[in-house]
Scaffold this motif. Structure first.
Motif, PDB file in Angstrom:
ATOM      1  N   MET A   1       0.858  -1.198   0.000  1.00  0.00           N
ATOM      2  CA  MET A   1       0.000   0.000   0.000  1.00  0.00           C
ATOM      3  C   MET A   1       0.889   1.242   0.000  1.00  0.00           C
ATOM      4  SD  MET A   1      -3.107   1.114   2.541  1.00  0.00           S
ATOM      5  CE  MET A   1      -4.040  -0.259   1.974  1.00  0.00           C
ATOM      6  N   PHE A   2       0.461   2.228  -0.777  1.00  0.00           N
ATOM      7  CA  PHE A   2       1.273   3.417  -0.917  1.00  0.00           C
ATOM      8  C   PHE A   2       0.892   4.466   0.120  1.00  0.00           C
ATOM      9  CE2 PHE A   2       0.470   1.818  -5.334  1.00  0.00           C
ATOM     10  CZ  PHE A   2       1.606   1.044  -5.345  1.00  0.00           C
ATOM     11  N   TYR A   3       1.816   5.403   0.277  1.00  0.00           N
ATOM     12  CA  TYR A   3       1.569   6.519   1.178  1.00  0.00           C
ATOM     13  C   TYR A   3       0.319   7.259   0.749  1.00  0.00           C
ATOM     14  CZ  TYR A   3       2.154  11.101   3.329  1.00  0.00           C
ATOM     15  OH  TYR A   3       1.953  12.261   4.017  1.00  0.00           O
ATOM     16  N   LYS A   4      -0.517   7.558   1.684  1.00  0.00           N
ATOM     17  CA  LYS A   4      -1.708   8.342   1.380  1.00  0.00           C
ATOM     18  C   LYS A   4      -2.238   8.957   2.659  1.00  0.00           C
ATOM     19  CE  LYS A   4      -4.995   4.528   1.926  1.00  0.00           C
ATOM     20  NZ  LYS A   4      -5.803   5.128   3.002  1.00  0.00           N
ATOM     21  N   SER A   5      -2.934  10.020   2.489  1.00  0.00           N
ATOM     22  CA  SER A   5      -3.660  10.603   3.603  1.00  0.00           C
ATOM     23  C   SER A   5      -5.149  10.482   3.411  1.00  0.00           C
ATOM     24  CB  SER A   5      -3.287  12.090   3.745  1.00  0.00           C
ATOM     25  OG  SER A   5      -1.942  12.216   4.140  1.00  0.00           O
ATOM     26  N   PHE A   6      -5.577  10.219   2.180  1.00  0.00           N
ATOM     27  CA  PHE A   6      -6.994  10.231   1.860  1.00  0.00           C
ATOM     28  C   PHE A   6      -7.333   9.052   0.967  1.00  0.00           C
ATOM     29  CE2 PHE A   6      -5.466  14.506   2.351  1.00  0.00           C
ATOM     30  CZ  PHE A   6      -6.352  15.080   3.234  1.00  0.00           C
ATOM     31  N   GLY A   7      -8.554   8.546   1.109  1.00  0.00           N
ATOM     32  CA  GLY A   7      -9.150   7.651   0.136  1.00  0.00           C
ATOM     33  C   GLY A   7      -8.361   6.383  -0.111  1.00  0.00           C
ATOM     34  N   GLN A   8      -8.593   5.820  -1.310  1.00  0.00           N
ATOM     35  CA  GLN A   8      -7.972   4.575  -1.690  1.00  0.00           C
ATOM     36  C   GLN A   8      -6.529   4.805  -2.122  1.00  0.00           C
ATOM     37  OE1 GLN A   8     -10.473   2.363  -4.477  1.00  0.00           O
ATOM     38  NE2 GLN A   8     -12.072   3.832  -4.087  1.00  0.00           N
ATOM     39  N   PRO A   9      -5.652   3.805  -1.994  1.00  0.00           N
ATOM     40  CA  PRO A   9      -4.284   3.959  -2.476  1.00  0.00           C
ATOM     41  C   PRO A   9      -4.267   4.143  -3.988  1.00  0.00           C
ATOM     42  CG  PRO A   9      -4.732   1.676  -1.920  1.00  0.00           C
ATOM     43  CD  PRO A   9      -5.902   2.474  -1.438  1.00  0.00           C
ATOM     44  N   VAL A  10      -3.287   4.889  -4.457  1.00  0.00           N
ATOM     45  CA  VAL A  10      -3.121   5.125  -5.887  1.00  0.00           C
ATOM     46  C   VAL A  10      -2.016   4.204  -6.389  1.00  0.00           C
ATOM     47  CG1 VAL A  10      -2.533   6.832  -7.641  1.00  0.00           C
ATOM     48  CG2 VAL A  10      -3.853   7.519  -5.631  1.00  0.00           C
ATOM     49  N   SER A  11      -2.279   3.492  -7.465  1.00  0.00           N
ATOM     50  CA  SER A  11      -1.298   2.528  -7.962  1.00  0.00           C
ATOM     51  C   SER A  11      -0.727   2.897  -9.318  1.00  0.00           C
ATOM     52  CB  SER A  11      -1.934   1.136  -8.047  1.00  0.00           C
ATOM     53  OG  SER A  11      -3.036   1.153  -8.944  1.00  0.00           O
ATOM     54  N   HIS A  12      -1.336   3.875 -10.027  1.00  0.00           N
ATOM     55  CA  HIS A  12      -0.924   4.160 -11.403  1.00  0.00           C
ATOM     56  C   HIS A  12      -1.286   5.604 -11.731  1.00  0.00           C
ATOM     57  CE1 HIS A  12      -0.969   2.595 -15.869  1.00  0.00           C
ATOM     58  NE2 HIS A  12      -0.252   3.701 -15.726  1.00  0.00           N
ATOM     59  N   ILE A  13      -0.300   6.403 -12.116  1.00  0.00           N
ATOM     60  CA  ILE A  13      -0.567   7.781 -12.530  1.00  0.00           C
ATOM     61  C   ILE A  13       0.160   8.077 -13.833  1.00  0.00           C
ATOM     62  CG2 ILE A  13      -0.816   8.530 -10.127  1.00  0.00           C
ATOM     63  CD1 ILE A  13       1.857  10.050 -10.506  1.00  0.00           C
ATOM     64  N   ALA A  14      -0.289   9.125 -14.499  1.00  0.00           N
ATOM     65  CA  ALA A  14       0.394   9.659 -15.674  1.00  0.00           C
ATOM     66  C   ALA A  14       0.916  11.042 -15.326  1.00  0.00           C
ATOM     67  CB  ALA A  14      -0.554   9.740 -16.863  1.00  0.00           C
ATOM     68  N   VAL A  15       2.114  11.366 -15.783  1.00  0.00           N
ATOM     69  CA  VAL A  15       2.719  12.668 -15.541  1.00  0.00           C
ATOM     70  C   VAL A  15       2.994  13.318 -16.892  1.00  0.00           C
ATOM     71  CG1 VAL A  15       4.683  13.914 -14.571  1.00  0.00           C
ATOM     72  CG2 VAL A  15       3.760  11.915 -13.374  1.00  0.00           C
TER      73      VAL A  15
ATOM     74  N   ARG B   1       6.322  12.573  -1.295  1.00  0.00           N
ATOM     75  CA  ARG B   1       5.283  12.216  -0.316  1.00  0.00           C
ATOM     76  C   ARG B   1       4.193  13.285  -0.260  1.00  0.00           C
ATOM     77  NH1 ARG B   1       6.786   7.898   2.725  1.00  0.00           N
ATOM     78  NH2 ARG B   1       8.979   7.300   2.522  1.00  0.00           N
ATOM     79  N   ALA B   2       4.599  14.535  -0.340  1.00  0.00           N
ATOM     80  CA  ALA B   2       3.602  15.607  -0.325  1.00  0.00           C
ATOM     81  C   ALA B   2       2.733  15.572  -1.576  1.00  0.00           C
ATOM     82  CB  ALA B   2       4.305  16.959  -0.202  1.00  0.00           C
ATOM     83  N   VAL B   3       3.362  15.297  -2.732  1.00  0.00           N
ATOM     84  CA  VAL B   3       2.599  15.194  -3.976  1.00  0.00           C
ATOM     85  C   VAL B   3       1.634  14.013  -3.910  1.00  0.00           C
ATOM     86  CG1 VAL B   3       2.775  14.680  -6.441  1.00  0.00           C
ATOM     87  CG2 VAL B   3       4.299  16.366  -5.409  1.00  0.00           C
ATOM     88  N   MET B   4       2.102  12.868  -3.396  1.00  0.00           N
ATOM     89  CA  MET B   4       1.236  11.700  -3.298  1.00  0.00           C
ATOM     90  C   MET B   4       0.058  11.951  -2.356  1.00  0.00           C
ATOM     91  SD  MET B   4       0.455   8.757  -4.368  1.00  0.00           S
ATOM     92  CE  MET B   4       1.855   8.055  -5.206  1.00  0.00           C
ATOM     93  N   ASP B   5       0.295  12.744  -1.343  1.00  0.00           N
ATOM     94  CA  ASP B   5      -0.785  13.130  -0.432  1.00  0.00           C
ATOM     95  C   ASP B   5      -1.910  13.810  -1.207  1.00  0.00           C
ATOM     96  OD1 ASP B   5      -2.362  14.021   1.646  1.00  0.00           O
ATOM     97  OD2 ASP B   5      -0.790  15.119   2.666  1.00  0.00           O
ATOM     98  N   LEU B   6      -1.548  14.796  -2.053  1.00  0.00           N
ATOM     99  CA  LEU B   6      -2.564  15.522  -2.818  1.00  0.00           C
ATOM    100  C   LEU B   6      -3.185  14.630  -3.885  1.00  0.00           C
ATOM    101  CD1 LEU B   6      -4.092  18.087  -3.447  1.00  0.00           C
ATOM    102  CD2 LEU B   6      -2.178  18.818  -4.881  1.00  0.00           C
ATOM    103  N   ILE B   7      -2.379  13.786  -4.514  1.00  0.00           N
ATOM    104  CA  ILE B   7      -2.898  12.877  -5.529  1.00  0.00           C
ATOM    105  C   ILE B   7      -3.951  11.952  -4.923  1.00  0.00           C
ATOM    106  CG2 ILE B   7      -2.263  10.839  -6.893  1.00  0.00           C
ATOM    107  CD1 ILE B   7       0.296  12.326  -7.674  1.00  0.00           C
TER     108      ILE B   7
END
Length: 754
Positions: free
Chosen positions: A1-15, A375-381
């Motif tokens: 499980m990935f770092y998160k502060s909210f909701g479901q974990p994110v497993s795949h993003i596009a940049v 980590r801060a970016v993943m928090d917002l994501i």
């Protein structure tokens, strides 16, 4: 499980941003932020989409796709790729100047084709935007589910100038690399810089960075510190080089000579790799940013210098004001060489104090290193994703072979015929009917065995009645256009519409399941057959040839039909001889619509006439056309309507029409029947998957339950009109593929455009 502060974990993003080795600060930032995410969250899939300015950057395997800044279809293809990849969110790095269009508004085209959440890092927030910049920024803010800026002032500008919701804004300082704190001497020795005081400025060289002001500050400083060197590290900005060469750098070297400090100014004229750049920073005693304007809300060079523990002398642009507010640097007025000189003197007069300050700077910057940034970016994501409604998407890959579905055709048909156009699938009666579409519908209904036989019979009679009524005894030709009031709008139609009707009649004679319908078609076909003698349009001739070939399959003794087909094939051979030249093996000097029907007609004529020359001409011209209709990436790219009328020119990609894909499939089926070569199967499949999204924009052309088809692909995306021609083309393509590959009874896989 990935770092998160909210909701479901994110497993795949596009940049989306720039990418190394493109030489710019945004490329460095985007690439390093992607690396940081991948390193901090090893199980996270990060797809990097890179904007490309067309100046030769060669990207590595870490870049999934490039987007030419002025190539609108590429933005749409990228959006489609993001959607189809399984990415749960798109993180965009925005900077004015990297996206095409007025103020970069091509980016908005990409956003219009996304349904997944979007987070945007704004690398520039203008206090005084022009009208276009304001428009684009407002649209970008509206589309974003989260906004990242790197300074308090940038957040304030978003709220006050652009009316952004403060709840969606997150301040995340510019990321920076992490290295252990170290004295400068080991790195000076490593780089061969000498042991004297070192001042450094790095970044792409261009006016506006105030380098000339810094050079003017040196004469006073080197009097007291004769071993001092000012290192100006970085290549000249590529755009500036393209505009004026190295003129700006030359003015700086001239200025240094004029002031007598040329021996103290060292240009490192290249784009440094990350590790070498950090070596230079750690060899530096003082970092100098003499920018000339305040509006810069972020500076990667400043963030890197602070992370390496460098005391800073800087003008008070926004990022510097905030980053140096805790005493880790000195602010000097814009354009003030004397103030810079005094600040450098103050730092250099006490080496012990300078080293202690360097350590304090390093300690204070630990919160900005890349893993903390990630980590801060993943928090917002995670927060942005959690705020989106949960949807369940069917991730099954679309299947190419699909069963013919008649519901959409039936919905467009009333007791007169099939209507030409619709509004989102609702028949638009204002445009009435045409024989072109009714002939197409009649041919398909008689060839397919899909659907309810009773319904097929009903539809066949409607279309046949339209064709019968279109025949004008006085002119000996078919009319084409009829208004919704059932009044004909002309006394005779075009050659093409008459040729297409002859083709449909021939197919009815060969394929209709009802004997009465075949007898009707036989009578009307023979009435209209003399038209062929008068035809001059290559496509009208090709359509009539296909009709005559169909007739000869069931009535091989039809002598007049055989004579006309033979002469038509000969005429096509003449056309080819007249038009072809090296690299151009075609019947005309232009490419237009329904192109594949021409070689298909020659192949069909060669088959029923036993004419090997006609067959050979058909096969060779079809092979040439297929090459023209293949995109560099390998998918089918029909000749766009923008190409029409351009002599001996390579085809333009847009607008792309469904009838081109249908015609190509039919022609490939005829070619395969002629020589059995497997390449025709591959080519037909490639054309068919164009409907399901294997195309320039990676967007499916079908909608709703698969019964309807959009009118084509434009540079801006799918043409959302749903005309009878396109609906019939999709179903006819399915019919052709079903006959070609023996998959008529397969259960259809629905394809939906949201």
């Amino acid at each position: 499980m990935f770092y998160k502060s909210f909701g479901q974990p994110v497993s795949h993003i596009a940049v989306l941003g720039n990418a190394l080795p493109r030489q710019c600060g945004l490329a460095t930032y985007t690439s390093h932020s992607v690396e940081a995410l991948r390193a901090t969250f090893p199980e996270l899939v990060v797809d990097h989409y890179a904007m490309d300015d067309g100046h030769g950057a060669i990207y590595g395997p870490g870049v999934k796709m490039t987007i030419g800044e002025g190539d609108i279809p590429a933005y749409i293809r990228a959006a489609s790729a993001m959607e189809r990849s399984g990415a749960e969110l798109v993180w965009i790095h925005h900077e004015f100047g990297i996206f095409g269009g007025p103020a970069g508004d091509h980016l908005l085209t990409l956003l219009r084709h996304l349904s997944i959440p979007v987070v945007v890092t704004l690398h520039t927030v203008l206090a005084r935007p022009d009208a276009e910049q304001y428009r684009v920024m407002r649209a970008l803010i509206k589309a974003a589910d989260g906004l990242i800026v790197m300074a308090q002032e940038a957040a304030r500008l978003l709220e006050t100038v652009y009316d952004a919701d403060p709840a969606r804004i997150r301040i995340i300082p510019h990321g920076a690399p992490d290295r252990p704190f170290s004295p400068t001497l080991p790195f000076k020795e490593k780089l061969g810089l000498g042991a004297g005081p070192t001042v450094l400025t790095f970044g792409l060289l261009s006016p506006g960075k105030g380098i000339e002001i810094a050079i003017r500050a040196l004469p006073e400083v080197v009097q007291d510190h004769p071993a001092l060197h000012y290192y100006i590290v970085g290549a000249t900005h590529p755009a500036l080089v393209r505009a004026e060469g190295e003129h700006y750098r030359e003015t700086l070297t001239t200025l240094a000579r004029t002031l007598g400090v040329a021996d103290h100014v060292v240009f490192v004229d290249r784009f440094l790799g990350n590790e070498e750049l950090l070596d230079y920073l750690q060899a530096t005693d003082i970092y100098l940013t003499p920018y000339l304007g305040r509006e810069q809300v972020t500076s990667g060079t400043l963030a890197y210098a602070l992370a390496m523990g460098k005391p800073v002398v800087s003008t008070p642009y926004i990022h510097a004001e905030e980053a140096l507010a805790n005493g880790v640097g000195t602010l000097v007025p814009f354009g003030d060489a004397d103030a810079i000189s005094e600040a450098l003197h103050d730092h250099l007069r006490d080496p012990a104090r300078l080293e202690a300050l360097s350590r304090a700077v390093w300690d204070s910057a630990r919160s900005t290193i890349w893993d903390e940034n990630a980590r801060a970016v993943m928090d917002l994501i995670s927060e942005a994703k959690s705020n989106m409604p949960v949807t369940i998407k069917d991730r099954r890959p679309p299947r190419a072979e699909q069963q013919v579905q008649l519901a959409g055709i039936a919905a467009m048909t009333d007791d007169v015929g099939i209507t030409q156009h619709s509004i989102h699938g609702v028949p638009d009666r204002r445009h009435g009917y045409c024989i072109d579409d009714n002939a197409r519908a009649l041919r398909l209904i008689c060839e397919t065995r899909a659907g309810d036989p009773v319904e097929r019979q009903r539809l066949a009679r409607i279309y046949a009645a339209f064709v019968e009524h279109a025949w004008n005894e006085e002119t000996g030709r078919f009319r084409n256009f009829m208004g919704y009031d059932r009044c004909w709008l002309e006394t005779e139609g075009s050659e093409d519409s008459n040729g297409r009707t002859l083709w449909a009649l021939g197919c009815v004679m060969r394929s209709a399941s009802q004997p009465a319908l075949r007898r009707w078609a036989n009578g009307l076909f023979n009435k209209a057959l003399p038209l062929v003698d008068e035809m001059t349009s290559p496509r009208a001739i090709a359509f009539s040839m296909l009709g005559m070939a169909a007739v000869l399959e069931v009535e091989p003794g039809h002598q007049r039909c055989r004579e006309l087909l033979t002469s038509s094939a000969a005429q096509f051979s003449i056309l080819l001889a007249q038009a072809q030249r090296p690299g151009w093996a075609w019947f005309e000097i232009v490419l237009a619509y329904d192109n594949a029907r021409l070689p298909q007609a020659m192949i069909a004529a060669g088959r029923v006439l036993g004419d090997k020359v006609a067959t050979s001409v058909g096969l060779s011209t079809l092979a040439w056309l297929l090459d023209k209709q293949r995109a560099p990436a390998g998918h089918f790219r029909p000749v766009g309507s923008d190409s029409f009328g351009r002599a001996y020119a390579e085809p333009e990609p847009f607008d792309q029409q469904p009838l081109e894909a249908e015609a190509t499939i039919d022609a490939c089926a005829a070619a395969h029947a002629a020589d059995g070569d497997a390449r025709w199967i591959e080519a037909a499949h490639r054309a068919f998957t164009w409907f399901s999204g294997e195309n320039d924009l990676q967007l499916p052309l079908t909608c709703e339950d698969g019964t309807l088809c959009f009118d084509g692909l434009t540079p801006q995306g799918v043409n959302l009109n749903l005309g009878a021609e396109s609906i019939l083309a999709l179903q006819a393509a399915r019919q052709a593929m079903a006959q070609f590959t023996g998959t008529l009874d397969e259960t259809p896989q629905l394809m939906v455009v949201q």
